[in-house]
Motif scaffolding. Structure first.
Motif, PDB file in Angstrom:
ATOM      1  N   MET A   5       3.463   6.507  -6.505  1.00 51.08           N
ATOM      2  CA  MET A   5       4.517   7.415  -5.977  1.00 51.08           C
ATOM      3  C   MET A   5       5.359   8.007  -7.331  1.00 51.08           C
ATOM      4  O   MET A   5       5.705   9.079  -6.909  1.00 51.08           O
ATOM      5  N   THR A   6       5.325   7.244  -8.241  1.00 49.41           N
ATOM      6  CA  THR A   6       6.309   7.892  -9.649  1.00 49.41           C
ATOM      7  C   THR A   6       5.272   9.237  -9.864  1.00 49.41           C
ATOM      8  O   THR A   6       6.314  10.102 -10.108  1.00 49.41           O
ATOM      9  N   PHE A   7       4.158   8.765 -10.162  1.00 48.34           N
ATOM     10  CA  PHE A   7       3.694  10.274 -10.685  1.00 48.34           C
ATOM     11  C   PHE A   7       3.473  11.353  -9.505  1.00 48.34           C
ATOM     12  O   PHE A   7       3.620  12.542 -10.055  1.00 48.34           O
ATOM     13  N   ALA A   8       3.369  10.992  -8.140  1.00 54.76           N
ATOM     14  CA  ALA A   8       3.529  12.419  -6.994  1.00 54.76           C
ATOM     15  C   ALA A   8       4.884  12.829  -7.280  1.00 54.76           C
ATOM     16  O   ALA A   8       5.206  14.168  -7.356  1.00 54.76           O
ATOM     17  N   TRP A   9       5.858  12.118  -7.413  1.00 52.50           N
ATOM     18  CA  TRP A   9       7.521  12.775  -7.638  1.00 52.50           C
ATOM     19  C   TRP A   9       7.879  13.235  -8.918  1.00 52.50           C
ATOM     20  O   TRP A   9       8.666  14.179  -9.018  1.00 52.50           O
ATOM     21  N   ALA A  54       0.494  11.388  -3.030  1.00 45.67           N
ATOM     22  CA  ALA A  54       1.332  10.488  -2.270  1.00 45.67           C
ATOM     23  C   ALA A  54       0.583   9.983  -1.091  1.00 45.67           C
ATOM     24  O   ALA A  54       0.650   8.801  -0.458  1.00 45.67           O
ATOM     25  N   LEU A  55      -0.385  10.794  -0.489  1.00 49.45           N
ATOM     26  CA  LEU A  55      -1.089  10.356   0.649  1.00 49.45           C
ATOM     27  C   LEU A  55      -1.886   9.272   0.313  1.00 49.45           C
ATOM     28  O   LEU A  55      -2.264   8.400   1.041  1.00 49.45           O
ATOM     29  N   ILE A  90      -1.764   5.641   2.312  1.00 45.64           N
ATOM     30  CA  ILE A  90      -3.249   5.001   2.707  1.00 45.64           C
ATOM     31  C   ILE A  90      -3.331   3.442   2.211  1.00 45.64           C
ATOM     32  O   ILE A  90      -3.604   2.553   2.988  1.00 45.64           O
ATOM     33  N   LEU A  91      -2.784   3.052   1.184  1.00 38.96           N
ATOM     34  CA  LEU A  91      -2.623   1.782   0.520  1.00 38.96           C
ATOM     35  C   LEU A  91      -1.651   0.900   1.249  1.00 38.96           C
ATOM     36  O   LEU A  91      -1.509  -0.291   1.560  1.00 38.96           O
ATOM     37  N   GLN A  92      -0.428   1.635   1.174  1.00 39.66           N
ATOM     38  CA  GLN A  92       0.989   0.816   1.383  1.00 39.66           C
ATOM     39  C   GLN A  92       1.166   0.488   2.959  1.00 39.66           C
ATOM     40  O   GLN A  92       1.551  -0.404   3.152  1.00 39.66           O
ATOM     41  N   PRO A 140      -1.068  -0.493   5.357  1.00 40.03           N
ATOM     42  CA  PRO A 140      -1.789  -1.408   5.640  1.00 40.03           C
ATOM     43  C   PRO A 140      -1.069  -2.798   4.894  1.00 40.03           C
ATOM     44  O   PRO A 140      -1.226  -3.949   5.493  1.00 40.03           O
ATOM     45  N   ALA A 141      -0.868  -2.526   3.557  1.00 41.13           N
ATOM     46  CA  ALA A 141      -0.247  -3.468   2.936  1.00 41.13           C
ATOM     47  C   ALA A 141       1.021  -4.183   3.431  1.00 41.13           C
ATOM     48  O   ALA A 141       1.360  -5.253   3.644  1.00 41.13           O
ATOM     49  N   ASN A 142       2.065  -3.160   4.070  1.00 38.68           N
ATOM     50  CA  ASN A 142       3.092  -3.646   4.865  1.00 38.68           C
ATOM     51  C   ASN A 142       2.840  -4.343   5.916  1.00 38.68           C
ATOM     52  O   ASN A 142       3.439  -5.405   6.424  1.00 38.68           O
ATOM     53  N   ARG A 143       1.618  -3.886   6.678  1.00 35.94           N
ATOM     54  CA  ARG A 143       1.179  -4.559   8.025  1.00 35.94           C
ATOM     55  C   ARG A 143       0.711  -6.112   7.763  1.00 35.94           C
ATOM     56  O   ARG A 143       1.026  -6.734   8.407  1.00 35.94           O
ATOM     57  N   ILE A 144      -0.209  -6.203   6.528  1.00 36.73           N
ATOM     58  CA  ILE A 144      -0.383  -7.491   6.256  1.00 36.73           C
ATOM     59  C   ILE A 144       0.568  -8.569   5.849  1.00 36.73           C
ATOM     60  O   ILE A 144       0.694  -9.526   6.284  1.00 36.73           O
TER      61      ILE A 144
END
Length: 97
Positions: free
Chosen positions: A1-5, A27-28, A32-34, A36-40
């Motif tokens: 996200m740092t590079f996107a922002w 960011a997309l 896509i990674l974040q 599922p990571a939060n869900r897990i």
């Protein structure tokens, strides 16, 4: 996200609509990674702990990014501020029983 922002700051002559589109594509991929990571991770960590992990990781990456990619100097005040944020993270993860 740092590079996107913040990655576009090196390309100030690029059209704004172009850097917005590229930033959204970057960011997309992270979302896509974040998600599922939060869900897990939720259940093992609380939502507050997940957010704390994300902020500390993001800040650590940002410090290196701003120094190595953007060429900005980080001073003692940045180190103190980052250390205080890490101290706050310690409080979030400490079991006060």
């Amino acid at each position: 996200m740092t590079f996107a922002w913040y990655g576009h700051l090196k390309f100030k002559t690029a059209p704004l609509v172009t850097v917005i589109a590229i930033s959204w594509m970057i960011a997309l991929f992270e979302y896509i990674l974040q998600v599922p990571a939060n869900r897990i991770g939720h259940g093992h960590f609380s939502a507050a702990q997940l957010k704390t992990i994300q902020e500390v990781v993001s800040l650590t990456i940002f410090a290196g990014f701003s120094w190595l990619y953007l060429g900005e100097r980080l001073g003692w005040q940045h180190a103190v501020g980052f250390a205080l944020i890490c101290l706050g993270a310690w409080f979030v993860f400490h079991d006060w029983g």
